[in-house]
Design an enzyme around this catalytic site. Structure first.
Site, PDB file in Angstrom:
ATOM      1  N   TYR A 159       0.834  -1.210   0.000  1.00 39.01           N
ATOM      2  CA  TYR A 159       0.000   0.000   0.000  1.00 39.01           C
ATOM      3  C   TYR A 159       0.862   1.251   0.000  1.00 39.01           C
ATOM      4  O   TYR A 159       0.616   2.195  -0.754  1.00 39.01           O
ATOM      5  CB  TYR A 159      -0.908  -0.026   1.227  1.00 39.01           C
ATOM      6  CG  TYR A 159      -1.960   1.056   1.251  1.00 39.01           C
ATOM      7  CD1 TYR A 159      -3.087   0.969   0.442  1.00 39.01           C
ATOM      8  CD2 TYR A 159      -1.850   2.139   2.103  1.00 39.01           C
ATOM      9  CE1 TYR A 159      -4.071   1.948   0.471  1.00 39.01           C
ATOM     10  CE2 TYR A 159      -2.821   3.121   2.149  1.00 39.01           C
ATOM     11  CZ  TYR A 159      -3.935   3.019   1.336  1.00 39.01           C
ATOM     12  OH  TYR A 159      -4.902   3.999   1.364  1.00 39.01           O
ATOM     13  N   LYS A 163       0.895   4.068  -2.956  1.00 34.96           N
ATOM     14  CA  LYS A 163       0.487   5.446  -2.687  1.00 34.96           C
ATOM     15  C   LYS A 163       1.637   6.433  -2.870  1.00 34.96           C
ATOM     16  O   LYS A 163       1.420   7.571  -3.289  1.00 34.96           O
ATOM     17  CB  LYS A 163      -0.106   5.549  -1.283  1.00 34.96           C
ATOM     18  CG  LYS A 163      -1.451   4.842  -1.148  1.00 34.96           C
ATOM     19  CD  LYS A 163      -2.499   5.400  -2.110  1.00 34.96           C
ATOM     20  CE  LYS A 163      -3.860   4.782  -1.904  1.00 34.96           C
ATOM     21  NZ  LYS A 163      -4.890   5.334  -2.819  1.00 34.96           N
TER      22      LYS A 163
END
Length: 253
Positions: A159, A163
């Site tokens: 993640y 991001k």
């Protein structure tokens, strides 16, 4: 509420829930014709129904953001008969749930899934939004990033990598298309009470790594609650290429 959105068009990926739905409702309230896209038809229908019940205009396109043909189709639906796409809000994403692992134990399959949806999906949406905006000579894009675009989170390699990548794509697109009057920014959202964040490991209790800490425990402002992220408007003509934290002070620690 936002009169500059009157008679405009927007595509919102991940528009069936959470920040995407909130952005769709806000844009539609200002007069924008909104197209929401996502994988689950029922949630998209619910967003459209809410907008129409409030007197707004909306439609939907079932699309997995990791599927380029599906995204192209969603962009075409958003353009519709207007021949233009004023705004893109790229909110679709997944968090990986509570399955945190130290880096060397992090699942390759989970990493690939994070990149496919959160990074590749944002890239594909931007790619086809930008093609239309470049043709018309104007537009604005808001990518829904995360506080993890700016800081690390233990056990959440996929993640965080995805991001951080979204923040990088935002900068590149802003530089590539600034001369064509297209602005591209990212919102580094903190803890927002959406279905993704209710599952995701946004906050951990330092005394119990297996537990989520109380919401906002690591934010000076006590956390933030549901809020929509809107594309930069005509009031923000000099704002482009930034990843803006909206996180109750999380990254300022």
């Amino acid at each position: 509420m936002y009169p500059e959105f009157a008679d405009t068009t927007a595509l919102i990926t991940g528009g069936g829930t959470g920040i995407g739905r909130a952005a769709a409702l806000a844009l539609a309230a200002g007069g924008c014709t909104v197209t929401v896209s996502g994988r689950t038809e029922q949630t998209l229908v619910e967003t459209v129904e809410q907008i129409e019940a409030a007197g707004g205009k909306a439609r939907y396109a079932v699309a997995d953001v990791s599927d380029e043909e599906a995204i192209q189709r969603a962009v075409r639906i958003a353009i519709g008969d207007s021949g233009r796409l004023d705004f893109g809000v790229n909110s679709a994403g997944i968090s990986g749930g509570d399955n945190l692992k130290p880096f060397a134990e992090y699942s390759t399959e989970m990493f690939d899934r994070m990149i496919a949806v959160d990074l590749r999906g944002t890239f594909l949406a931007m790619k086809h939004e930008l093609r239309q905006m470049a043709t018309q000579g104007f537009g604005a894009i808001a990518n829904i990033a995360s506080g993890t675009s700016l800081v690390g989170v233990p056990g959440f390699a996929g993640y965080v990598a995805a991001k951080h990548g979204v923040a990088g794509l935002t900068k590149v697109a802003a530089l590539d298309y600034g001369a064509q009057h297209i602005r591209v920014n990212a919102i580094a959202a903190g803890l927002v009470e959406t279905p993704v964040d209710r599952r995701g490991p946004v906050t951990r209790d330092p005394g119990r790594p297996d537990r989520r800490a109380p919401a906002g425990a690591d934010r000076p402002a006590g956390g933030n609650r549901r809020r929509g992220a809107l594309p930069v408007s005509s009031r923000s003509t000099f704002v482009t290429g930034v990843t803006m934290p909206v996180d109750g002070g999380y990254v300022a620690r």
